[in-house]
Design an enzyme around this catalytic site. Structure first.
Site, PDB file in Angstrom:
ATOM      1  N   TYR A 162       0.833  -1.209   0.000  1.00 54.88           N
ATOM      2  CA  TYR A 162       0.000   0.000   0.000  1.00 54.88           C
ATOM      3  C   TYR A 162       0.868   1.260   0.000  1.00 54.88           C
ATOM      4  CZ  TYR A 162      -3.807   3.139   1.460  1.00 54.88           C
ATOM      5  OH  TYR A 162      -4.736   4.154   1.537  1.00 54.88           O
ATOM      6  N   LYS A 166       1.039   4.083  -2.970  1.00 61.46           N
ATOM      7  CA  LYS A 166       0.672   5.473  -2.701  1.00 61.46           C
ATOM      8  C   LYS A 166       1.855   6.424  -2.918  1.00 61.46           C
ATOM      9  CE  LYS A 166      -3.677   4.909  -1.734  1.00 61.46           C
ATOM     10  NZ  LYS A 166      -4.716   5.458  -2.645  1.00 61.46           N
TER      11      LYS A 166
END
Length: 256
Positions: A162, A166
Site C-alpha cells: 500500500y 501510494k
C-alpha cells in the site's frame, strides 16, 4: 435559490470519481453535486451502494450515473470512459480514489497481495488518468485529483504494498502535472491520514488509541474534510494556478 444553484461552480462539468460508492469517494460525489457537477459513480463490486448514491444525488437535483468497472483492467477502464462520452461528451474532472489494502508484514506478504494492491492503487490511477487526459487534451482543460495517503510519505509497518503504491501515486502526480500543464490541465494529489471510514472502523480500541497519539489534532479526520480539499482543487478558481502538489489532510501527522 436552492443550495446547488447558489454554489454551482461546476455546473455542466462532468466528474468521474473512482471507488465512489462509499467513504471518501461518496463524500466527494456529494460535494461535487453541491457544486452542480454531473457525477459518474464508479464502483467495482458495491453495485447496490452505488445505485443508492445515484438516487441520493438525483434527489439533490444532480445528474448521475453508476458505472461498474475494475480500474486495474484496461478494457473496463476504456469501456467506462466510452460510456461517459456517449452520455455527456466530455470529462472535466477525474478523482482517482479507488483503492484496496492487503496488509501483511514484508516477509509474509504473498506476491498476489502485493500485485493486487499495486494493480488497483497505482496502475488503476495510470489507466484512468491516461484515458481521461486524452479527452481533456482535446478540451484543453481539466482537473485531475489523485487520492494518495500519508502511508506513501512516511511508510507504515504491514503495508509495504500500500505504501509503495501510494508513494508511486505521488511521483506519478508530479510527472503528469508537468506533462499536461501546457494544455490547461492541473494534476494534484490529496493525502489523507487516518480517516473515519469502513477501513479504520476495523481497528481495535488499543490500535486506535496508539494512532491518535501521533495525530496533533487528537482525532481521526472525516471523509467530508477530505472531500473539502478535493472540492477546492476541483472547483475553486484559485486552484487553477495549483498543480503538481500534494495536500495532506491528516490532522498534522506529517509535517515536512
Amino acid at each position: 435559490m436552492n443550495n446547488i444553484e447558489s454554489m454551482a461552480r461546476l455546473t455542466e462539468k462532468v466528474a468521474v470519481i473512482t471507488g465512489a460508492s462509499r467513504g471518501i469517494g461518496k463524500a466527494i460525489a456529494l460535494a461535487f453535486a453541491q457544486e452542480g457537477a454531473k457525477v459518474v459513480v464508479n464502483y467495482a463490486s458495491s453495485a447496490d451502494a452505488a445505485k443508492t448514491l445515484v438516487q441520493e444525488l438525483a434527489e439533490m437535483g444532480t445528474e448521475a450515473i453508476a458505472i461498474g468497472a475494475d480500474v486495474s483492467k484496461p478494457e473496463e477502464v476504456s469501456q467506462m470512459f466510452e460510456q461517459v462520452m456517449a452520455k455527456w461528451g466530455r470529462v472535466d474532472l477525474l478523482v482517482n480514489n479507488a483503492g484496496i489494502t492487503r496488509d501483511g508484514l514484508l516477509l509474509r506478504m504473498k506476491l498476489a497481495d502485493w500485485q493486487a494492491v499495486i494493480d488497483l492503487n497505482l496502475t488503476g490511477v495510470f489507466l484512468c488518468t491516461q484515458a481521461a487526459s486524452k479527452i481533456m487534451l482535446k478540451q484543453r482543460s481539466g482537473r485531475i485529483i489523485n487520492i494518495t495517503s500519508v502511508a506513501g510519505q512516511m511508510g507504515n509497518p504491514g503495508q509495504a504494498n500500500y505504501s509503495a503504491a501510494k508513494a508511486g501515486v505521488i511521483g506519478f502526480t508530479k510527472t503528469v502535472a508537468k506533462e499536461l500543464a501546457s494544455r490547461g490541465i492541473t494534476v494534484n494529489a490529496v493525502a489523507p491520514g487516518f480517516i473515519s471510514t469502513d477501513m479504520t472502523a476495523k481497528l481495535d480500541e488499543k490500535t486506535t488509541e496508539a494512532v491518535i497519539q501521533f495525530i496533533p489534532l487528537g482525532r481521526y479526520g472525516t471523509a467530508v474534510e477530505v472531500a473539502g480539499m478535493v472540492n477546492f482543487l476541483a472547483a475553486d478558481p484559485a486552484a487553477a494556478y495549483v498543480t503538481g502538489q500534494v495536500f495532506n489532510v491528516d490532522g498534522g501527522m506529517v509535517m515536512a
